[in-house]
Design an enzyme around this catalytic site. Sequence first.
Site, PDB file in Angstrom:
ATOM      1  CB  SER A  21      -0.938  -0.029   1.130  1.00 11.37           C
ATOM      2  OG  SER A  21      -2.101  -0.814   0.948  1.00 11.37           O
ATOM      3  CE  LYS A  67      -4.571   1.592  -0.830  1.00 17.30           C
ATOM      4  NZ  LYS A  67      -4.034   0.623  -0.359  1.00 17.30           N
ATOM      5  CB  SER A 113      -4.554   1.475   3.497  1.00 21.46           C
ATOM      6  OG  SER A 113      -3.548   1.038   2.616  1.00 21.46           O
TER       7      SER A 113
END
Length: 232
Positions: free
Chosen positions: A10, A13, A70
């Site tokens: 993640s 992101k 997330s």
Amino acid sequence: GANALWYPASLTKMMTAFMVFEAAKTGKIQLSDKITVSANAAGQSPTKFGLKAGQKITVEQALTAMIVVSGNDAAVALAEAIGGDEENFARMMTHTAHRIGMTRSEFKNASGLPNAGQVTTARDMAQLAMRIFENYPEHYHFFGKRSVTIGGRTQPSVNGILSSYEGADGMKTGFTCGSGYNLVASAKRDGRRLIGVVLGAGSRGERAALMTQLLNTGFKADDAGQQKLRDM
């Protein structure tokens, strides 16, 4: 080492957010724009915020959900809004990453869900963090938010370092089975800002301990003004 290829999970992101900031700067979208969550975005595997297909949210809400909890659903909604589809957006991500000096990074999706071709390095992630500070200081606050509320639902931040480390004010966690526990964190003490990158820790606790050690070492060092990347 700092240049070893690793799965971003993640941390991806952060790159998706950078793309949103850039699109907002060039006028392609505005943070206040409403986007419609597609069935594809809503159907992403967890972690997600819980957006529903057809739901209308602002770009700013999607950004916040993507960073704070997330949300994979929010990441894909943003990718589709900017790139048309996620695959095209991922190509844009890779192109932009290389342009800003993330020479070894390749992106295949907007969320960080497992993909063998999606790789980065600690150096590249530090580079991305620095670019966010340099180019978009007005948007850094997204990475330090403690909670997100959309449509009456509130969820807390998944980023524990924000409360556990004095002076830590943001960035992003990542975890998949393949990547282990990843973290980019930034902290400010006595006017000095440091960025730490931990990739592949064995647990949440180990990730936090390594980051604490990394930042403590950095703040003790007498090399203010110099940018250094320390390996852990």
